[in-house]
Design a protein around this motif. Structure first.
Motif, short mmCIF file in Angstrom:
data_model
loop_
_atom_site.label_atom_id
_atom_site.label_comp_id
_atom_site.label_asym_id
_atom_site.label_seq_id
_atom_site.Cartn_x
_atom_site.Cartn_y
_atom_site.Cartn_z
N VAL A 1 0.86 -1.19 0.00
CA VAL A 1 0.00 0.00 0.00
C VAL A 1 0.89 1.24 0.00
N GLN A 2 0.55 2.17 -0.86
CA GLN A 2 1.29 3.45 -0.89
C GLN A 2 0.31 4.61 -0.87
N LEU A 3 0.65 5.61 -0.08
CA LEU A 3 -0.09 6.86 -0.07
C LEU A 3 0.88 7.97 -0.44
N GLN A 4 0.54 8.70 -1.48
CA GLN A 4 1.41 9.76 -1.96
C GLN A 4 0.75 11.10 -1.70
N ALA A 5 1.30 11.83 -0.73
CA ALA A 5 0.78 13.15 -0.40
C ALA A 5 1.53 14.21 -1.20
N SER A 6 0.80 15.20 -1.66
CA SER A 6 1.41 16.27 -2.44
C SER A 6 0.61 17.55 -2.28
N GLY A 7 1.20 18.65 -2.75
CA GLY A 7 0.48 19.92 -2.77
C GLY A 7 0.96 20.94 -1.76
N GLY A 8 1.87 20.55 -0.88
CA GLY A 8 2.37 21.50 0.09
C GLY A 8 3.22 22.57 -0.56
N GLY A 9 3.54 23.58 0.24
CA GLY A 9 4.37 24.65 -0.28
C GLY A 9 4.43 25.82 0.68
N LEU A 10 5.04 26.90 0.20
CA LEU A 10 5.17 28.12 0.98
C LEU A 10 4.14 29.13 0.48
N VAL A 11 3.30 29.59 1.40
CA VAL A 11 2.27 30.55 1.05
C VAL A 11 2.22 31.64 2.11
N GLN A 12 1.50 32.68 1.83
CA GLN A 12 1.30 33.76 2.79
C GLN A 12 0.00 33.54 3.55
N ALA A 13 -0.07 34.12 4.73
CA ALA A 13 -1.29 34.05 5.52
C ALA A 13 -2.46 34.57 4.69
N GLY A 14 -3.58 33.85 4.75
CA GLY A 14 -4.75 34.22 3.99
C GLY A 14 -4.87 33.49 2.66
N ASP A 15 -3.78 32.89 2.22
CA ASP A 15 -3.79 32.16 0.95
C ASP A 15 -4.45 30.79 1.10
N SER A 16 -4.55 30.09 -0.03
CA SER A 16 -5.14 28.76 -0.05
C SER A 16 -4.16 27.74 -0.63
N LEU A 17 -4.32 26.51 -0.23
CA LEU A 17 -3.57 25.39 -0.79
C LEU A 17 -4.51 24.20 -0.83
N LYS A 18 -4.24 23.31 -1.78
CA LYS A 18 -5.02 22.07 -1.85
C LYS A 18 -4.06 20.90 -1.84
N LEU A 19 -4.16 20.09 -0.81
CA LEU A 19 -3.34 18.90 -0.70
C LEU A 19 -4.07 17.72 -1.33
N SER A 20 -3.28 16.80 -1.86
CA SER A 20 -3.83 15.58 -2.44
C SER A 20 -3.14 14.37 -1.83
N CYS A 21 -3.88 13.31 -1.71
CA CYS A 21 -3.33 12.05 -1.21
C CYS A 21 -3.83 10.96 -2.13
N GLU A 22 -2.93 10.43 -2.94
CA GLU A 22 -3.30 9.39 -3.90
C GLU A 22 -2.87 8.04 -3.37
N ALA A 23 -3.77 7.08 -3.42
CA ALA A 23 -3.51 5.76 -2.86
C ALA A 23 -3.34 4.71 -3.95
N SER A 24 -2.56 3.71 -3.63
CA SER A 24 -2.42 2.55 -4.50
C SER A 24 -2.22 1.32 -3.63
N GLY A 25 -2.62 0.17 -4.17
CA GLY A 25 -2.43 -1.07 -3.44
C GLY A 25 -3.45 -1.31 -2.35
N ILE A 26 -4.54 -0.56 -2.36
CA ILE A 26 -5.57 -0.69 -1.35
C ILE A 26 -6.92 -0.54 -2.02
N THR A 27 -7.93 -1.24 -1.49
CA THR A 27 -9.29 -1.03 -2.00
C THR A 27 -9.77 0.29 -1.42
N PHE A 28 -9.54 1.33 -2.18
CA PHE A 28 -9.67 2.68 -1.65
C PHE A 28 -11.09 2.99 -1.20
N SER A 29 -12.06 2.45 -1.92
CA SER A 29 -13.46 2.74 -1.59
C SER A 29 -13.88 2.13 -0.27
N ARG A 30 -13.04 1.30 0.31
CA ARG A 30 -13.34 0.71 1.61
C ARG A 30 -12.45 1.28 2.71
#
Length: 125
Positions: A1-30
């Motif tokens: 099973v692998q979980l790949q997190a991404s989307g982090g970074g350096l931002v200023q206060a008040g800004d937005s970010l969207k993180l993603s976590c993509e899975a493999s090797g697992i029945t994700f819907s469960r």
């Protein structure tokens, strides 16, 4: 099973970010998925969690109204939309997964079976 997190970074206060976590090797819907964050010297804390269908969610009080967790089971991906970021949101963010039943999701880090590698979010003032 692998979980790949991404989307982090350096931002200023008040800004937005969207993180993603993509899975493999697992029945994700469960699998329930949680986003945690950790800063040096402190325990890992739950930021948000989502049930396997996405019908149930939970947020830390500190992020309610600013963060939104969602998932796309077809893409085996969970997202964390972070708006109105604050300096205190600075941390390494981890996603975690656990096969569960129905609408249940764990809220403690030691209940999760699988972890991603973490992605750093830095919010400057």
């Amino acid at each position: 099973v692998q979980l790949q997190a991404s989307g982090g970074g350096l931002v200023q206060a008040g800004d937005s970010l969207k993180l993603s976590c993509e899975a493999s090797g697992i029945t994700f819907s469960r699998a329930a998925v949680g986003w945690f964050r950790q800063v040096p010297g402190k325990d890992r804390e739950l930021v948000a969690a989502i049930s396997r269908s996405g019908s149930s969610t939970k947020y830390a009080d500190s992020v309610k109204g600013r963060f939104t967790i969602s998932r796309d089971n077809a893409k085996k991906t969970v997202y964390l939309q972070m708006n109105s970021l604050k300096r205190e949101d600075t941390a390494v963010y981890y996603c975690a997964a656990k096969s569960t039943i129905l609408t249940y999701f764990p809220t403690q880090s030691n209940e999760y079976d699988y972890w991603g590698q973490g992605t750093l979010v830095t919010v400057s003032s």
